[in-house]
Scaffold this motif. Structure first.
Motif, PDB file in Angstrom:
ATOM      1  N   VAL A 164       0.856  -1.191   0.000  1.00 49.91           N
ATOM      2  CA  VAL A 164       0.000   0.000   0.000  1.00 49.91           C
ATOM      3  C   VAL A 164       0.889   1.237   0.000  1.00 49.91           C
ATOM      4  O   VAL A 164       1.666   1.466   0.932  1.00 49.91           O
ATOM      5  N   ILE A 165       0.770   2.045  -1.037  1.00 56.29           N
ATOM      6  CA  ILE A 165       1.597   3.246  -1.167  1.00 56.29           C
ATOM      7  C   ILE A 165       0.956   4.435  -0.459  1.00 56.29           C
ATOM      8  O   ILE A 165       1.653   5.263   0.132  1.00 56.29           O
ATOM      9  N   LEU A 166      -0.356   4.527  -0.504  1.00 54.93           N
ATOM     10  CA  LEU A 166      -1.069   5.629   0.145  1.00 54.93           C
ATOM     11  C   LEU A 166      -2.383   5.101   0.693  1.00 54.93           C
ATOM     12  O   LEU A 166      -3.111   4.381  -0.003  1.00 54.93           O
ATOM     13  N   GLN A 167      -2.677   5.448   1.932  1.00 56.49           N
ATOM     14  CA  GLN A 167      -3.988   5.130   2.497  1.00 56.49           C
ATOM     15  C   GLN A 167      -4.553   6.356   3.194  1.00 56.49           C
ATOM     16  O   GLN A 167      -3.827   7.159   3.780  1.00 56.49           O
ATOM     17  N   PHE A 168      -5.870   6.479   3.111  1.00 51.16           N
ATOM     18  CA  PHE A 168      -6.571   7.665   3.603  1.00 51.16           C
ATOM     19  C   PHE A 168      -7.892   7.202   4.198  1.00 51.16           C
ATOM     20  O   PHE A 168      -8.605   6.368   3.613  1.00 51.16           O
ATOM     21  N   GLY A 169      -8.231   7.719   5.385  1.00 53.59           N
ATOM     22  CA  GLY A 169      -9.469   7.296   6.013  1.00 53.59           C
ATOM     23  C   GLY A 169      -9.915   8.222   7.116  1.00 53.59           C
ATOM     24  O   GLY A 169      -9.158   9.062   7.609  1.00 53.59           O
ATOM     25  N   LYS A 170     -11.138   8.050   7.527  1.00 54.45           N
ATOM     26  CA  LYS A 170     -11.791   8.934   8.487  1.00 54.45           C
ATOM     27  C   LYS A 170     -11.650   8.393   9.903  1.00 54.45           C
ATOM     28  O   LYS A 170     -11.800   7.199  10.142  1.00 54.45           O
ATOM     29  N   ILE A 171     -11.345   9.313  10.857  1.00 56.67           N
ATOM     30  CA  ILE A 171     -11.274   8.935  12.262  1.00 56.67           C
ATOM     31  C   ILE A 171     -12.152   9.826  13.134  1.00 56.67           C
ATOM     32  O   ILE A 171     -12.284   9.579  14.329  1.00 56.67           O
ATOM     33  N   GLY A 172     -12.746  10.857  12.561  1.00 64.90           N
ATOM     34  CA  GLY A 172     -13.617  11.773  13.301  1.00 64.90           C
ATOM     35  C   GLY A 172     -14.493  12.543  12.339  1.00 64.90           C
ATOM     36  O   GLY A 172     -14.459  12.333  11.117  1.00 64.90           O
TER      37      GLY A 172
END
Length: 396
Positions: A357-365
């Motif tokens: 995985v080169i880039l990961q993006f996700g919500k935490i709030g």
């Protein structure tokens, strides 16, 4: 004098000098320098005349002892003393690809580390349309000590949306030295283009050809007013029927060759940033991110695709393993990896690299998101890709 006292003294003098820059005056010819100016010259000569061996040892100790912000400011203070200190600091401080640390502004355009990713988080301000990228695991752990890396302001245009990316949290002027690039979408919001505020070497050579007229010198992918060029394209699959399901996206990194993820592959790393707000002649600039052969667009660019999630029967939702970095379900969450079909075809790409995985993006709030990136993309490229996920679009 203890090492900590030296650093504090240097930072104190830098702050004092910066405070006097706001006011200028003209001295008559033949007048003697003021006592404060004479003291500054005498004081600076003490640091300039340090033996190189001693200077190298001091910077090595400071660099190795401060591996996180805000303590990393001591390394920046060393580079601000004089030219000799700056050159020595540049030799000691390693690029993020090797050290995994972000120290100077140019680090934001250098490829990330090959092993462990650099972990950041993004905070969104809905009222102002400003997005800020911070270095750290999360706001709860770093608090007010979070290091601001980049900021972006969302601007609505007649033909689409633009995100102006700046080094400052408040200054989003394109004529400012803080402006480093932008993200532009099409009318439907299904295609985004990342522009970097640097002229390409090819365009720079053409601009010096006086035989060509002004209209012929302008390339279709270079804006003459901002000196920006396309370095990546982000494509979202159009979902006309608005069916439920995960988004499908693809990123074409125009300035990163697919050979960079080969075994032993390399990528060009910029060593310094130019004064982007300057009107001086730029010449042939060879430190823009991601170019190996001096061409604006590589022949075989790296293609990134989002990792398809799996359907969880018990939770009744699509799931991805973010290893604890994402805690809230959102359509914006994604993981990017090298497209296996394009990367592995006759390119000797290891299977492990294709699954990385080169880039990961996700919500935490509510308005907080995590962003983790690694080689071969930079923080600026990763931030621009993540910004495209915020724009509302009829895609899946």
């Amino acid at each position: 004098m203890p090492l900590k006292n030296i650093v504090r003294e240097l930072r104190g003098r830098n702050n004092k000098a910066n405070g006097r820059r706001g006011r200028s005056h003209i001295a008559p010819e033949g007048s003697s320098p003021s006592p404060s100016a004479a003291d500054d010259c005498l004081y600076q000569s003490v640091w300039v005349d340090l033996p190189p061996e001693l200077l190298l040892d001091i910077i090595h100790r400071i660099e190795s002892g401060q591996t996180s912000w805000p303590g990393r400011r001591d390394v920046v203070a060393c580079a601000s003393v004089c030219k000799a200190w700056r050159e020595m600091t540049k030799e000691v401080v390693k690029v993020p690809e090797i050290s995994g640390l972000l120290t100077f502004p140019v680090s934001l355009k250098q490829p990330g580390p090959r092993d462990d990713p650099i972990q950041c988080f993004i905070k969104r301000e809905r009222a102002t349309g400003i997005y800020r990228l911070y270095l750290g695991l999360s706001p709860a752990l770093t608090g007010d000590k979070s290091k601001l890396l980049l900021s972006a302001k969302r601007v609505r245009r007649a033909t689409g949306v633009e995100f102006i990316v700046s080094l400052s949290g408040k200054d989003f002027s394109r004529s400012s030295s803080n402006y480093i690039g932008k993200l532009r979408s099409n009318f439907l919001g299904t295609k985004f283009t990342v522009y970097e505020n640097q002229p390409s070497p090819v365009d720079s050579r053409r601009s010096f050809n006086k035989k060509l007229s002004q209209t012929m010198r302008v390339s279709p992918w270079v804006t003459s007013s901002t000196h920006s060029y396309s370095m990546a394209s982000i494509l979202y699959e159009l979902n006309v029927l608005r069916t439920r399901g995960p988004r499908r996206m693809q990123c074409i990194m125009n300035t990163i060759p697919v050979s960079s993820i080969q075994e032993g592959g390399q990528i060009h790393t910029p060593t310094e940033l130019s004064n982007l707000g300057s009107k001086k002649k730029r010449g042939l600039i060879d430190f823009w991110s991601g170019n190996l052969g001096g061409e604006s667009v590589v022949k075989e660019p790296l293609v990134l695709k989002n990792k398809l999630p799996r359907w969880h029967e018990q939770l009744q939702c699509w799931c991805l393993n973010f290893k604890g970095r994402v805690t809230v379900a959102s359509v914006k969450n994604f993981q990017l990896m090298a497209a296996a079909a394009e990367a592995g075809k006759d390119m000797n790409i290891p299977e492990e690299e294709q699954e990385r995985v080169i880039l990961q993006f996700g919500k935490i709030g509510k308005d907080t998101f995590t962003m983790d990136y690694r080689y071969p993309i930079s923080a600026f490229q990763a931030f621009a890709i993540c910004l495209s996920s915020f724009d509302t679009k009829p895609v899946r």
